[in-house]
Motif scaffolding. Structure first.
Motif, short mmCIF file in Angstrom:
data_model
loop_
_atom_site.label_atom_id
_atom_site.label_comp_id
_atom_site.label_asym_id
_atom_site.label_seq_id
_atom_site.Cartn_x
_atom_site.Cartn_y
_atom_site.Cartn_z
N TRP A 222 0.85 -1.20 0.00
CA TRP A 222 0.00 0.00 0.00
C TRP A 222 0.88 1.24 0.00
O TRP A 222 1.91 1.30 0.68
CB TRP A 222 -0.89 0.03 1.24
CG TRP A 222 -2.10 -0.85 1.15
CD1 TRP A 222 -2.16 -2.19 1.43
CD2 TRP A 222 -3.43 -0.45 0.78
NE1 TRP A 222 -3.44 -2.65 1.25
CE2 TRP A 222 -4.24 -1.61 0.85
CE3 TRP A 222 -4.01 0.76 0.40
CZ2 TRP A 222 -5.61 -1.59 0.56
CZ3 TRP A 222 -5.37 0.77 0.10
CH2 TRP A 222 -6.16 -0.38 0.18
N SER A 229 -3.34 3.66 -2.20
CA SER A 229 -3.69 2.59 -3.14
C SER A 229 -2.94 1.31 -2.83
O SER A 229 -1.83 1.33 -2.27
CB SER A 229 -3.39 3.02 -4.58
OG SER A 229 -4.11 4.20 -4.92
N GLU A 230 -3.54 0.19 -3.24
CA GLU A 230 -2.92 -1.12 -3.11
C GLU A 230 -2.34 -1.53 -4.45
O GLU A 230 -2.99 -1.41 -5.49
CB GLU A 230 -3.95 -2.13 -2.63
CG GLU A 230 -3.39 -3.51 -2.34
CD GLU A 230 -4.44 -4.47 -1.81
OE1 GLU A 230 -4.07 -5.45 -1.14
OE2 GLU A 230 -5.63 -4.25 -2.10
N CYS A 249 0.21 2.91 7.60
CA CYS A 249 -0.53 1.67 7.41
C CYS A 249 0.29 0.50 7.93
O CYS A 249 1.52 0.58 8.06
CB CYS A 249 -0.93 1.46 5.96
SG CYS A 249 0.38 0.96 4.84
N SER A 251 0.17 -4.07 7.69
CA SER A 251 -0.46 -5.21 7.03
C SER A 251 -0.04 -6.51 7.68
O SER A 251 1.12 -6.67 8.09
CB SER A 251 -0.09 -5.27 5.55
OG SER A 251 -0.80 -4.33 4.78
N THR A 256 -5.35 -5.23 6.62
CA THR A 256 -4.56 -4.00 6.48
C THR A 256 -5.29 -2.87 7.19
O THR A 256 -6.51 -2.74 7.06
CB THR A 256 -4.37 -3.62 5.00
OG1 THR A 256 -3.55 -4.62 4.36
CG2 THR A 256 -3.68 -2.27 4.86
N LEU A 258 -5.29 1.34 7.57
CA LEU A 258 -4.83 2.62 7.07
C LEU A 258 -5.19 3.69 8.08
O LEU A 258 -6.31 3.71 8.60
CB LEU A 258 -5.51 2.95 5.72
CG LEU A 258 -5.34 1.95 4.58
CD1 LEU A 258 -6.20 2.37 3.41
CD2 LEU A 258 -3.89 1.84 4.18
#
Length: 360
Positions: A222, A229-230, A249, A251, A256, A258
């Motif tokens: 990300w 955006s991923e 972020c 994960s 995930t 944010l």
């Protein structure tokens, strides 16, 4: 030692002390420790942890049972993280932060021992290290890595104005993102940390922001900044975009988180979104009174909310504990290091079962 997340607090502390910060530090975290909460956790694993006293400007390394292993007060740290296991650590002290001319001090801490190397880079930051001979760094002009003592460089002729390093939760992957001078986009390079040799592979040269977190099990990463955006780790192509800003972020293999910070008022707030691995999964959002760190363990988020530890379920359900904290770090295995009003590090655990999350 998860994703270098605690380290960004040092960049913010540095910014509050010195108006001109290091361009190669992780500067996206919007945390300013209060006078009552001047000790922050900057890195850790199951073996130990590292703290920074923002009032006295002292770094300290502790074993997991709370015994102090080392202390460093000679240099102001631009970045610090554990090496193969905590509390052994490497500290980057750049020239801008320490009035050291055009050279960076790199300090290796191991038990009672300390080794300092002076390198010919004004802003060299070690992003990851296994030991003194195997590491990855960025400077004002190059991506640099040492493979068993043999140093390699990937120069950038226009120079580097910013860079970040992110380590996956399983410690198998390092992503280094750099922004070249005059460039609108970021470039990302992947290092596999489990092999016998280090070598970067290019992931993308046209990312809209720096890499904030990475999940090798999902083969995704990300970006931070506007429209977080991923992206795919294998192709570098966008998997899904969002309309939201992200300043941090984390994960795991399944979830995930944010985070977007706001400090426009007297009380800092943070909008946190949690999503699963599927590109079609919704972003479940919650707003908290906090500008603190984010953590994740399996499907559960860990955060600070109104001065307390809190968990966040995949459905976006926040559960506050009664545990006071102004700083925290979640490490693999579900261990949480936190600091409350006493200024001492406490250890807690998050369990993730059947879609529920509990901190004890």
């Amino acid at each position: 030692m998860m994703q270098n997340k605690g380290l960004a607090a040092l960049a913010v502390v540095a910014a509050s002390v010195i108006t001109a910060g290091c361009s190669t530090s992780n500067t996206h975290r919007a945390e300013t420790p209060s006078a009552q909460g001047h000790v922050v956790v900057v890195d850790g694993d199951s073996h130990g942890y590292v703290t920074f006293d923002t009032e006295r400007e002292v770094l300290s390394g502790y074993t997991s049972d709370g015994k102090k292993a080392w202390q460093e007060r000679r240099y102001f740290p631009t970045d610090v993280h554990c090496v193969s296991s905590c509390p052994d650590a490497v500290i980057s002290a750049t020239a801008e932060m320490n009035d050291s001319g055009s050279k960076t001090h790199v300090i290796w801490k191991r038990g009672d021992g300390s080794t300092t190397r002076l390198v010919n880079h004004k802003s060299m930051v070690v992003q990851w290290a296994r030991n003194k001979d195997t590491w990855v760094a960025t400077s004002e002009s190059a991506l640099i890595w040492s493979d068993a003592g043999r140093v390699h460089r990937k120069p950038f002729t226009s120079g580097i104005i910013d860079s970040t390093g992110r380590i996956s939760e399983d410690r198998s992957t390092l992503l280094v993102s750099v922004q070249q001078a005059g460039a609108a986009h970021w470039s990302a390079f992947r290092f596999a940390l489990t092999g016998t040799h280090l070598s970067p592979s290019s992931v993308s040269t046209r990312l809209p922001g720096s890499i904030g977190c990475v999940s090798p099990s999902k083969e995704t990463m990300w970006t931070l900044g506007e429209k977080a955006s991923e992206f795919s780790l294998t192709t570098g192509k966008e998997i899904r975009g969002t309309a939201q800003f992200a300043s941090d972020c984390v994960s795991s293999e399944t979830s995930t988180l944010l985070g977007a910070f706001s400090a426009d008022t007297e009380e800092s707030t943070q909008e946190i979104s949690i999503t699963s691995g599927s590109r079609h999964s919704p972003l479940n959002k919650v707003t908290v009174k906090s500008a603190g760190e984010l953590g994740v363990y399996r499907h559960c988020g860990v955060l600070l909310s109104d001065g307390r530890l809190a968990s966040l379920s995949p459905q976006g359900k926040k559960v506050e504990t009664t545990i006071p904290a102004h700083s925290m770090l979640t490490v693999p295995g579900g261990r949480i290091y936190s600091v409350g009003s006493s200024g001492k590090v406490e250890q807690h655990t998050i369990t993730a079962k059947s879609g529920t999350c509990r901190i004890t």
